[in-house]
Write an enzyme that holds these catalytic residues in place. Structure first.
Site, PDB file in Angstrom:
ATOM      1  N   ASP A 151      70.049  -5.786  88.261  1.00 34.27           N
ATOM      2  CA  ASP A 151      68.621  -6.083  88.243  1.00 34.27           C
ATOM      3  C   ASP A 151      68.093  -6.769  86.979  1.00 34.27           C
ATOM      4  N   CYS A 211      58.006  -9.497 108.932  1.00 29.62           N
ATOM      5  CA  CYS A 211      57.743  -9.156 107.520  1.00 29.62           C
ATOM      6  C   CYS A 211      56.543  -9.926 106.988  1.00 29.62           C
ATOM      7  N   CYS A 215      52.618  -8.023 105.628  1.00 28.29           N
ATOM      8  CA  CYS A 215      52.190  -7.938 104.220  1.00 28.29           C
ATOM      9  C   CYS A 215      50.676  -7.735 104.124  1.00 28.29           C
ATOM     10  N   CYS A 231      51.611  -9.704  95.244  1.00 26.68           N
ATOM     11  CA  CYS A 231      52.503  -8.666  95.781  1.00 26.68           C
ATOM     12  C   CYS A 231      52.208  -7.306  95.121  1.00 26.68           C
ATOM     13  N   CYS A 258      55.933  -1.255  96.964  1.00 28.80           N
ATOM     14  CA  CYS A 258      55.487  -1.429  98.348  1.00 28.80           C
ATOM     15  C   CYS A 258      56.731  -1.717  99.185  1.00 28.80           C
TER      16      CYS A 258
HETATM   17  C1  B12 Z   1      61.539 -10.589  89.794  1.00 27.81           C
HETATM   18  C2  B12 Z   1      61.901  -9.549  90.827  1.00 27.81           C
HETATM   19  C3  B12 Z   1      60.875  -9.020  91.600  1.00 27.81           C
HETATM   20  C4  B12 Z   1      59.468  -9.616  91.596  1.00 27.81           C
HETATM   21  C5  B12 Z   1      59.503 -10.949  92.394  1.00 27.81           C
HETATM   22  C6  B12 Z   1      60.255 -10.792  93.737  1.00 27.81           C
HETATM   23  C7  B12 Z   1      60.809 -12.082  94.307  1.00 27.81           C
HETATM   24  N1  B12 Z   1      60.919 -12.105  95.619  1.00 27.81           N
HETATM   25  O1  B12 Z   1      61.150 -13.001  93.569  1.00 27.81           O
HETATM   26  C8  B12 Z   1      58.636  -8.467  92.243  1.00 27.81           C
HETATM   27  C9  B12 Z   1      58.070  -7.584  91.148  1.00 27.81           C
HETATM   28  C10 B12 Z   1      57.499  -8.897  93.162  1.00 27.81           C
HETATM   29  C11 B12 Z   1      59.726  -7.706  92.989  1.00 27.81           C
HETATM   30  C12 B12 Z   1      59.469  -6.877  94.064  1.00 27.81           C
HETATM   31  C13 B12 Z   1      60.432  -6.187  94.763  1.00 27.81           C
HETATM   32  N2  B12 Z   1      61.736  -6.057  94.413  1.00 27.81           N
HETATM   33 CO1  B12 Z   1      62.551  -7.076  92.980  1.00 27.81          CO
HETATM   34  N3  B12 Z   1      63.559  -8.130  91.751  1.00 27.81           N
HETATM   35  C14 B12 Z   1      63.238  -9.125  90.983  1.00 27.81           C
HETATM   36  C15 B12 Z   1      64.479  -9.680  90.265  1.00 27.81           C
HETATM   37  C16 B12 Z   1      64.501  -9.108  88.848  1.00 27.81           C
HETATM   38  C17 B12 Z   1      64.593 -11.210  90.214  1.00 27.81           C
HETATM   39  C18 B12 Z   1      64.314 -11.908  91.567  1.00 27.81           C
HETATM   40  C19 B12 Z   1      64.215 -13.404  91.406  1.00 27.81           C
HETATM   41  O2  B12 Z   1      65.106 -14.028  90.852  1.00 27.81           O
HETATM   42  N4  B12 Z   1      63.115 -14.002  91.866  1.00 27.81           N
HETATM   43  C20 B12 Z   1      62.862 -15.415  91.713  1.00 27.81           C
HETATM   44  C21 B12 Z   1      62.858 -16.091  93.040  1.00 27.81           C
HETATM   45  C22 B12 Z   1      62.712 -17.621  92.872  1.00 27.81           C
HETATM   46  O3  B12 Z   1      64.088 -15.880  93.603  1.00 27.81           O
HETATM   47  P1  B12 Z   1      64.295 -15.450  95.103  1.00 27.81           P
HETATM   48  O4  B12 Z   1      63.418 -14.384  95.574  1.00 27.81           O
HETATM   49  O5  B12 Z   1      65.744 -15.253  95.251  1.00 27.81           O
HETATM   50  O6  B12 Z   1      63.728 -16.793  95.779  1.00 27.81           O
HETATM   51  C23 B12 Z   1      64.475 -17.455  96.652  1.00 27.81           C
HETATM   52  C24 B12 Z   1      63.693 -17.860  97.842  1.00 27.81           C
HETATM   53  O7  B12 Z   1      62.437 -18.270  97.394  1.00 27.81           O
HETATM   54  C25 B12 Z   1      64.623 -18.895  98.333  1.00 27.81           C
HETATM   55  N5  B12 Z   1      63.990 -19.965  99.042  1.00 27.81           N
HETATM   56  C26 B12 Z   1      62.981 -20.749  98.688  1.00 27.81           C
HETATM   57  N6  B12 Z   1      62.718 -21.619  99.655  1.00 27.81           N
HETATM   58  C27 B12 Z   1      63.595 -21.391 100.635  1.00 27.81           C
HETATM   59  C28 B12 Z   1      63.756 -21.999 101.858  1.00 27.81           C
HETATM   60  C29 B12 Z   1      64.790 -21.554 102.676  1.00 27.81           C
HETATM   61  C30 B12 Z   1      64.960 -22.201 103.989  1.00 27.81           C
HETATM   62  C31 B12 Z   1      65.613 -20.484 102.255  1.00 27.81           C
HETATM   63  C32 B12 Z   1      66.714 -19.986 103.136  1.00 27.81           C
HETATM   64  C33 B12 Z   1      65.403 -19.871 101.022  1.00 27.81           C
HETATM   65  C34 B12 Z   1      64.402 -20.337 100.245  1.00 27.81           C
HETATM   66  O8  B12 Z   1      65.307 -19.480  97.244  1.00 27.81           O
HETATM   67  C35 B12 Z   1      64.998 -18.769  96.076  1.00 27.81           C
HETATM   68  C36 B12 Z   1      66.243 -18.661  95.254  1.00 27.81           C
HETATM   69  O9  B12 Z   1      67.261 -17.998  95.972  1.00 27.81           O
HETATM   70  C37 B12 Z   1      65.632  -9.082  91.171  1.00 27.81           C
HETATM   71  C38 B12 Z   1      66.902  -8.713  90.419  1.00 27.81           C
HETATM   72  C39 B12 Z   1      67.720  -9.931  90.090  1.00 27.81           C
HETATM   73  N7  B12 Z   1      68.177 -10.015  88.858  1.00 27.81           N
HETATM   74  O10 B12 Z   1      67.939 -10.778  90.942  1.00 27.81           O
HETATM   75  C40 B12 Z   1      64.970  -7.822  91.788  1.00 27.81           C
HETATM   76  C41 B12 Z   1      65.308  -7.503  93.242  1.00 27.81           C
HETATM   77  C42 B12 Z   1      65.157  -8.779  94.019  1.00 27.81           C
HETATM   78  N8  B12 Z   1      64.227  -6.603  93.642  1.00 27.81           N
HETATM   79  C43 B12 Z   1      64.584  -5.711  94.494  1.00 27.81           C
HETATM   80  C44 B12 Z   1      63.703  -4.821  95.153  1.00 27.81           C
HETATM   81  C45 B12 Z   1      64.321  -3.624  95.864  1.00 27.81           C
HETATM   82  C46 B12 Z   1      62.330  -5.079  95.177  1.00 27.81           C
HETATM   83  C47 B12 Z   1      61.248  -4.378  96.033  1.00 27.81           C
HETATM   84  C48 B12 Z   1      61.704  -4.028  97.439  1.00 27.81           C
HETATM   85  C49 B12 Z   1      60.766  -3.106  95.280  1.00 27.81           C
HETATM   86  C50 B12 Z   1      59.636  -2.355  95.953  1.00 27.81           C
HETATM   87  N9  B12 Z   1      59.894  -1.581  97.002  1.00 27.81           N
HETATM   88  O11 B12 Z   1      58.502  -2.437  95.539  1.00 27.81           O
HETATM   89  C51 B12 Z   1      60.120  -5.460  96.036  1.00 27.81           C
HETATM   90  C52 B12 Z   1      60.246  -6.428  97.230  1.00 27.81           C
HETATM   91  C53 B12 Z   1      59.189  -7.501  97.264  1.00 27.81           C
HETATM   92  C54 B12 Z   1      59.696  -8.770  97.956  1.00 27.81           C
HETATM   93  N10 B12 Z   1      59.326  -9.001  99.194  1.00 27.81           N
HETATM   94  O12 B12 Z   1      60.448  -9.535  97.326  1.00 27.81           O
HETATM   95  C55 B12 Z   1      66.072  -5.796  94.797  1.00 27.81           C
HETATM   96  C56 B12 Z   1      66.264  -6.430  96.170  1.00 27.81           C
HETATM   97  C57 B12 Z   1      67.520  -5.993  96.863  1.00 27.81           C
HETATM   98  C58 B12 Z   1      67.753  -6.841  98.072  1.00 27.81           C
HETATM   99  N11 B12 Z   1      68.356  -6.227  99.086  1.00 27.81           N
HETATM  100  O13 B12 Z   1      67.430  -8.015  98.112  1.00 27.81           O
HETATM  101  C59 B12 Z   1      66.603  -6.696  93.601  1.00 27.81           C
HETATM  102  C60 B12 Z   1      67.735  -7.636  93.944  1.00 27.81           C
HETATM  103  C61 B12 Z   1      67.035  -5.712  92.498  1.00 27.81           C
HETATM  104  C62 B12 Z   1      68.384  -5.060  92.804  1.00 27.81           C
HETATM  105  N12 B12 Z   1      69.354  -5.217  91.922  1.00 27.81           N
HETATM  106  O14 B12 Z   1      68.600  -4.414  93.796  1.00 27.81           O
HETATM  107  N13 B12 Z   1      60.961  -7.971  92.483  1.00 27.81           N
HETATM  108  S1  SF4 Z   2      61.403  -9.096 109.462  1.00 30.45           S
HETATM  109 FE1  SF4 Z   2      61.589 -10.863 108.077  1.00 30.45          FE
HETATM  110  S2  SF4 Z   2      63.582 -10.626 107.110  1.00 30.45           S
HETATM  111 FE2  SF4 Z   2      63.606  -9.291 108.933  1.00 30.45          FE
HETATM  112  S3  SF4 Z   2      64.481 -10.588 110.571  1.00 30.45           S
HETATM  113 FE3  SF4 Z   2      62.250 -10.791 110.677  1.00 30.45          FE
HETATM  114  S4  SF4 Z   2      61.820 -12.630 109.445  1.00 30.45           S
HETATM  115 FE4  SF4 Z   2      63.879 -11.968 108.885  1.00 30.45          FE
HETATM  116  S1  SF4 Z   3      56.270  -5.706  98.888  1.00 29.33           S
HETATM  117 FE1  SF4 Z   3      54.855  -7.364  98.310  1.00 29.33          FE
HETATM  118  S2  SF4 Z   3      55.378  -8.996  99.729  1.00 29.33           S
HETATM  119 FE2  SF4 Z   3      56.242  -7.122 100.630  1.00 29.33          FE
HETATM  120  S3  SF4 Z   3      54.612  -6.353 101.996  1.00 29.33           S
HETATM  121 FE3  SF4 Z   3      54.332  -5.367 100.000  1.00 29.33          FE
HETATM  122  S4  SF4 Z   3      52.813  -6.674  98.991  1.00 29.33           S
HETATM  123 FE4  SF4 Z   3      53.661  -7.882 100.641  1.00 29.33          FE
END
Ligand code: B12
Ligand code: SF4
Ligand code: SF4
Length: 392
Positions: A151, A211, A215, A231, A258
């Protein structure tokens, strides 16, 4: 006659392949023995699209006040920028599935909803401990360098997990799998060893939008994209200070994180509940009463949340969240506790107490309280009074 690959290889290459196979099998066996549910391998060049997507996330300001995401952008974008010698990345998935639907508590406004991941021990400690055990044994066996992350390091864990085939990044942006739904923690082991790589997983979201529609704060500007600034997980855990007044009513009774988008996913029907006792919900964290949480001072907070990830955000930020839930509860019995907090040492707490009281008290009583309030010097708290309709 069909010639097998190993027969066709020169002896030294054959030996090298067998060593890679053995090391890969060793790490998988270690992971299974320590209770990991998934363990697969990828390489450092396996996420070519992630840097650009991270860049657009940051450019759009979707990271909010998480400045560390921008500061670490280069290392986060590329595993080789983080560690130039890395040759293989082992990704681990750890199931933390809840025993029941975590959304049921949202119908109980006198209780605080703590997200599933935070209802017991801090998963960082639990998983990091296990990964360190694997790393020690693997390094001794392979004679190679190893680093483990969970993480907090600048590693894009979700795209790497997808590349390793643990699952795919769903429209809620988290990694989900056909076997465990959305309830997986991720961790990684980087090594200089050359291991056998697995195939990536493909997207199985199809036309589903469950999903995105679930939200409560409309935090998804598009499928696969999250604006953290909206979020509840970000607002209640990462964000310091005051919370946008327009979003406060939408937060309901969610006081830490959440789960709505994760819980809405149909793939969860294949998920099992967590088997590690340290990650099964603590009885007193399943439905803690808001009136009790409002009374926590610093010592009480630290003791109640000992060993929990919630301790990381500190008492003031936590009580700020509980005051939002109190203001959303419609429960006049909480007024006395909120009045006490309106005189708290922390301006963040005082400000949110004003907001909660405005919603809970009858207009005359609130006006009387406002008239009798002591002088306030903090600009943020004064802004809350102004928004509550009380002029300077
Ligand atoms: C910053 C962060 C957060 C932030 C931002 C979340 C986010 N989605 O970016 C906040 C505080 C909101 C957050 C919340 C949560 N988090 Co968090 N978080 C992180 C962290 C530290 C970095 C994530 C990151 O790099 N974000 C930056 C964005 C750009 O990256 P991304 O989400 O991968 O974005 C991708 C998409 O946008 C995608 N994309 C964009 N356009 C398109 C188009 C297509 C077609 C496709 C396919 C993809 C795509 O490409 C991007 C790059 O891969 C990781 C740990 C880590 N080091 O990775 C944990 C992590 C993601 N978190 C985790 C968890 C559990 C949560 C929560 C569930 C906690 C909770 N219950 O409250 C929530 C879930 C909210 C959600 N829906 O994401 C877990 C998720 C586990 C998993 N199975 O994925 C992680 C991996 C930690 C861990 N080691 O387990 N988190
Ligand atoms: S709830 Fe969201 S992540 Fe799960 S299958 Fe549907 S679109 Fe995909
Ligand atoms: S974790 Fe964040 S993105 Fe997911 S339902 Fe809750 S407010 Fe929305």
């Amino acid at each position: 006659m069909r010639i097998s690959t190993s027969e066709a290889l020169p002896p030294h290459e054959d030996k090298a392949l067998r060593r890679r196979q053995k090391l890969t099998a060793f790490i998988r066996d270690e992971a299974a023995a320590l209770g990991f549910d998934l363990c697969r391998v990828t390489g450092p060049d396996s996420i070519p699209k992630a840097p650009e997507r991270l860049q657009s996330f940051l450019e759009d300001g979707h990271h909010g006040t998480m400045a560390w995401m921008a500061e670490t952008q280069a290392r986060r974008s590329s595993p080789k920028a983080l560690w130039s010698e890395v040759r293989s990345i082992v990704m681990f998935g750890f199931n933390y599935g809840p025993d029941e639907d975590p959304r049921s508590i949202l119908q109980k406004p006198d209780k605080g909803a703590i997200s599933v991941y935070a209802r017991n021990r801090d998963y960082h400690d639990v998983i990091k401990g296990k990964l360190k055990e694997i790393a020690t044994r693997f390094a001794a066996r392979a004679g190679e360098d190893v680093k483990v992350f969970v993480d907090t390091a600048p590693v894009m864990e979700k795209p790497l997990a997808e590349a390793a085939g643990l699952g795919w990044q769903g429209k809620h942006t988290n990694l989900l799998s056909r076997s465990h739904g959305s309830w997986l923690f991720l961790g990684s082991l980087f090594t200089t060893a050359d291991l056998i790589q697995d195939e990536p997983e493909t997207d199985h979201c199809g036309s589903c939008r469950a999903c995105l529609e679930a939200c409560p704060t409309a935090a998804f500007p598009a499928p696969y994209r999250l604006d953290a600034r909206r979020c509840i997980s970000y607002l209640t855990i990462e964000h310091k200070g005051t919370i946008d007044p327009a979003i406060r009513p939408l937060i309901g009774n969610r006081i830490y994180g959440c789960d709505d988008c994760l819980a809405a996913c149909p793939w969860n029907k294949f998920a099992a509940s967590a088997s590690d006792m340290k990650l099964k919900a603590r009885e007193d964290l399943k439905e803690p009463a808001i009136d009790f949480l409002l009374t926590l001072d610093d010592t009480g907070f630290r003791s109640f949340f000992s060993g929990s990830p919630i301790k990381r955000i500190g008492r003031d930020r936590f009580v700020r969240n509980v005051l939002i839930a109190a203001g959303n509860s419609g429960d006049a019995r909480l007024i006395a506790a909120c009045l006490t907090l309106a005189a708290d040492m922390s301006p963040t707490v005082r400000g949110m107490a004003v907001w909660a009281l405005k919603r809970l008290m009858l207009p005359d009583a609130f006006a009387q309280f406002a008239a009798s309030r002591p002088a306030e010097e903090d600009p943020e708290v004064n802004e809350e009074w102004r928004m509550a309709g009380v002029a300077e």
